[in-house]
Write a protein that holds these residues in place. Structure first.
Motif, PDB file in Angstrom:
ATOM      1  N   ASP A   1       1.351  -1.184  -0.369  1.00 33.13           N
ATOM      2  CA  ASP A   1       0.186  -0.003   0.347  1.00 33.13           C
ATOM      3  C   ASP A   1       1.101   1.510   0.214  1.00 33.13           C
ATOM      4  O   ASP A   1       0.400   2.358   0.833  1.00 33.13           O
ATOM      5  CB  ASP A   1      -0.924   0.031   1.071  1.00 33.13           C
ATOM      6  CG  ASP A   1      -1.491  -1.492   1.170  1.00 33.13           C
ATOM      7  OD1 ASP A   1      -2.644  -1.709   0.238  1.00 33.13           O
ATOM      8  OD2 ASP A   1      -2.344  -1.924   2.429  1.00 33.13           O
ATOM      9  N   SER A   2       1.955   0.761  -0.563  1.00 34.25           N
ATOM     10  CA  SER A   2       2.614   2.354  -0.785  1.00 34.25           C
ATOM     11  C   SER A   2       3.590   2.112   0.102  1.00 34.25           C
ATOM     12  O   SER A   2       4.358   3.635   0.051  1.00 34.25           O
ATOM     13  CB  SER A   2       2.251   3.395  -1.810  1.00 34.25           C
ATOM     14  OG  SER A   2       1.032   4.160  -2.960  1.00 34.25           O
ATOM     15  N   GLU A   3       3.750   2.066   0.912  1.00 35.33           N
ATOM     16  CA  GLU A   3       4.388   1.218   2.469  1.00 35.33           C
ATOM     17  C   GLU A   3       5.675   0.936   2.243  1.00 35.33           C
ATOM     18  O   GLU A   3       5.307  -0.273   2.149  1.00 35.33           O
ATOM     19  CB  GLU A   3       4.103   1.817   3.873  1.00 35.33           C
ATOM     20  CG  GLU A   3       3.336   3.491   3.697  1.00 35.33           C
ATOM     21  CD  GLU A   3       3.009   4.006   4.443  1.00 35.33           C
ATOM     22  OE1 GLU A   3       4.734   3.990   3.949  1.00 35.33           O
ATOM     23  OE2 GLU A   3       2.802   5.000   3.985  1.00 35.33           O
ATOM     24  N   PRO A   4       6.997   1.083   3.192  1.00 36.01           N
ATOM     25  CA  PRO A   4       8.240   0.691   2.614  1.00 36.01           C
ATOM     26  C   PRO A   4       7.560  -0.699   3.832  1.00 36.01           C
ATOM     27  O   PRO A   4       7.398  -0.294   4.438  1.00 36.01           O
ATOM     28  CB  PRO A   4       9.221   0.936   2.859  1.00 36.01           C
ATOM     29  CG  PRO A   4       8.569   2.433   2.178  1.00 36.01           C
ATOM     30  CD  PRO A   4       7.651   2.268   3.254  1.00 36.01           C
ATOM     31  N   ALA A   5       7.711  -2.076   3.076  1.00 33.50           N
ATOM     32  CA  ALA A   5       7.380  -3.311   3.410  1.00 33.50           C
ATOM     33  C   ALA A   5       9.180  -4.206   4.856  1.00 33.50           C
ATOM     34  O   ALA A   5       8.396  -4.870   4.903  1.00 33.50           O
ATOM     35  CB  ALA A   5       6.256  -4.059   3.187  1.00 33.50           C
TER      36      ALA A   5
ATOM     37  N   LEU B   1      15.370   2.868   4.236  1.00 35.47           N
ATOM     38  CA  LEU B   1      14.828   1.819   3.392  1.00 35.47           C
ATOM     39  C   LEU B   1      13.401   2.197   3.945  1.00 35.47           C
ATOM     40  O   LEU B   1      12.451   1.949   2.732  1.00 35.47           O
ATOM     41  CB  LEU B   1      15.609   1.457   2.637  1.00 35.47           C
ATOM     42  CG  LEU B   1      16.620   1.870   1.933  1.00 35.47           C
ATOM     43  CD1 LEU B   1      17.434   0.541   1.080  1.00 35.47           C
ATOM     44  CD2 LEU B   1      15.797   2.160  -0.173  1.00 35.47           C
ATOM     45  N   LEU B   2      13.581   1.788   4.994  1.00 29.18           N
ATOM     46  CA  LEU B   2      11.757   1.180   5.441  1.00 29.18           C
ATOM     47  C   LEU B   2      11.544   2.023   6.564  1.00 29.18           C
ATOM     48  O   LEU B   2      10.588   2.003   6.636  1.00 29.18           O
ATOM     49  CB  LEU B   2      12.767  -0.128   6.279  1.00 29.18           C
ATOM     50  CG  LEU B   2      12.387  -1.676   5.502  1.00 29.18           C
ATOM     51  CD1 LEU B   2      13.428  -2.320   6.604  1.00 29.18           C
ATOM     52  CD2 LEU B   2      12.103  -2.246   4.670  1.00 29.18           C
ATOM     53  N   GLY B   3      11.884   3.373   6.611  1.00 26.84           N
ATOM     54  CA  GLY B   3      11.437   4.551   7.144  1.00 26.84           C
ATOM     55  C   GLY B   3      11.804   3.924   8.481  1.00 26.84           C
ATOM     56  O   GLY B   3      10.239   4.027   9.229  1.00 26.84           O
ATOM     57  N   ILE B   4      12.696   3.554   8.818  1.00 28.81           N
ATOM     58  CA  ILE B   4      12.855   2.865  10.565  1.00 28.81           C
ATOM     59  C   ILE B   4      13.128   3.282  10.759  1.00 28.81           C
ATOM     60  O   ILE B   4      14.996   3.646  11.002  1.00 28.81           O
ATOM     61  CB  ILE B   4      12.882   1.518  10.772  1.00 28.81           C
ATOM     62  CG1 ILE B   4      13.568   0.507  10.083  1.00 28.81           C
ATOM     63  CG2 ILE B   4      10.833   0.943  10.464  1.00 28.81           C
ATOM     64  CD1 ILE B   4      13.828  -0.795  10.443  1.00 28.81           C
ATOM     65  N   ASN B   5      13.539   3.788  12.843  1.00 28.42           N
ATOM     66  CA  ASN B   5      14.641   3.609  13.316  1.00 28.42           C
ATOM     67  C   ASN B   5      16.256   2.868  13.654  1.00 28.42           C
ATOM     68  O   ASN B   5      15.327   1.699  13.586  1.00 28.42           O
ATOM     69  CB  ASN B   5      14.088   3.883  15.130  1.00 28.42           C
ATOM     70  CG  ASN B   5      15.608   5.150  15.462  1.00 28.42           C
ATOM     71  OD1 ASN B   5      16.405   4.540  16.187  1.00 28.42           O
ATOM     72  ND2 ASN B   5      14.688   6.090  16.231  1.00 28.42           N
ATOM     73  N   PRO B   6      17.452   3.746  13.534  1.00 21.55           N
ATOM     74  CA  PRO B   6      18.140   2.332  13.529  1.00 21.55           C
ATOM     75  C   PRO B   6      17.993   0.890  14.702  1.00 21.55           C
ATOM     76  O   PRO B   6      18.999   0.564  14.794  1.00 21.55           O
ATOM     77  CB  PRO B   6      19.066   3.366  13.234  1.00 21.55           C
ATOM     78  CG  PRO B   6      18.765   4.319  12.431  1.00 21.55           C
ATOM     79  CD  PRO B   6      17.609   4.713  12.425  1.00 21.55           C
ATOM     80  N   ALA B   7      17.606   1.910  15.333  1.00 22.81           N
ATOM     81  CA  ALA B   7      17.873   1.150  17.042  1.00 22.81           C
ATOM     82  C   ALA B   7      15.492  -0.185  17.048  1.00 22.81           C
ATOM     83  O   ALA B   7      16.493  -0.982  18.181  1.00 22.81           O
ATOM     84  CB  ALA B   7      18.003   2.440  18.004  1.00 22.81           C
TER      85      ALA B   7
END
Length: 255
Positions: A143-147, A207-213
């Motif tokens: 749905d257009s979000e990195p998975a 790329l995934l839109g998350i925090n490195p932690a």
């Protein structure tokens, strides 16, 4: 704010994250202007912008061009199924998951030919380090979000002289590994998966839109043919905050 300790934008991001978690602003609500928040924190506009951009990457905030910054709606947690019937079907396993969930899916991919196999990849494929492979990197979107991300390796001794040498090109471009290999007479009968919790690299986090932690689950998958020969191996990186990875097993009745 002083200049000792963590960078200013990180301090601001941490406090904004705390305020969001406390419910000071609710989903869909517009935040005060950057100028107002910068004044509140005693920092420059660029510091405040960098802090908000960090939270946008994490999915906590959402920017709207010409309108401002809003609290993002919580991302839905979904279930990713790993099972025999997924592997038998045509197309990708990710496509099957999204079809079941009623969502849309796309992916971005790029293949690199004649890549020397690193030592760990060579071990998994049963080849010598430095043997030539095709490496393909994937970014899957739900749905257009990195998975999820995937990095796949295929020995060129198997596919090098065939029309399917590049997974992103040719007559079966974009199809699953099982179907592609079957087209050249290689029947995949087994998939071996090893799961490892990990932390993403900075590039993977971006790329995934998350925090490195944040936690990710790395699925080390290797496909074997009918003779037990490894024909492809991949590292599939899944954000733990968004996906439950579930395994489905068929049970044979007692004899």
């Amino acid at each position: 704010m002083g200049h000792d300790g963590p960078p200013q934008h990180q301090v601001v991001a941490n406090d904004l994250r705390r305020r969001l978690a406390s419910g000071e602003w609710t989903a869909g609500e517009k935040l005060p202007s950057r100028a107002r928040l910068a004044l509140e924190y005693g920092v420059g506009p660029n510091v405040l912008q960098k802090a908000q951009e960090r939270l946008i990457v994490e999915g906590l905030l959402k920017g709207r061009a010409g309108s401002g910054t809003y609290v993002a709606k919580p991302r839905e947690r979904r279930r990713m199924m790993r099972s025999r019937h997924r592997e038998r079907g045509a197309g990708s396993v990710f496509h099957a998951d999204m079809a079941e969930l009623g969502g849309t899916n796309t992916w971005e991919a790029r293949s690199y030919a004649r890549m020397p196999a690193p030592t760990d990849i060579a071990r998994r494929l049963g080849i010598d380090p430095g043997d030539l492979c095709v490496q393909t990197t994937y970014l899957f979107l739900a749905d257009s979000e990195p998975a999820q991300l995937s990095v796949s390796w295929e020995p060129m001794t198997i596919t090098g002289e065939t029309p399917i040498v590049l997974p992103v090109m040719g007559p079966l471009a974009g199809r699953g590994v099982v179907e592609r290999m079957q087209s050249i007479g290689v029947d995949i009968t087994t998939a071996v998966e090893v799961l490892r919790p990990s932390r993403p690299t900075q590039k993977q986090a971006n790329l995934l839109g998350i925090n490195p932690a944040d936690l990710v689950l790395v699925i080390e998958r290797t496909y074997l043919d009918v003779d037990g020969r490894a024909v492809e191996t991949a590292d599939i990186t899944v954000p733990d905050s968004r996906w439950d990875v579930a395994y489905e097993f068929g049970i044979d009745p007692p004899q």
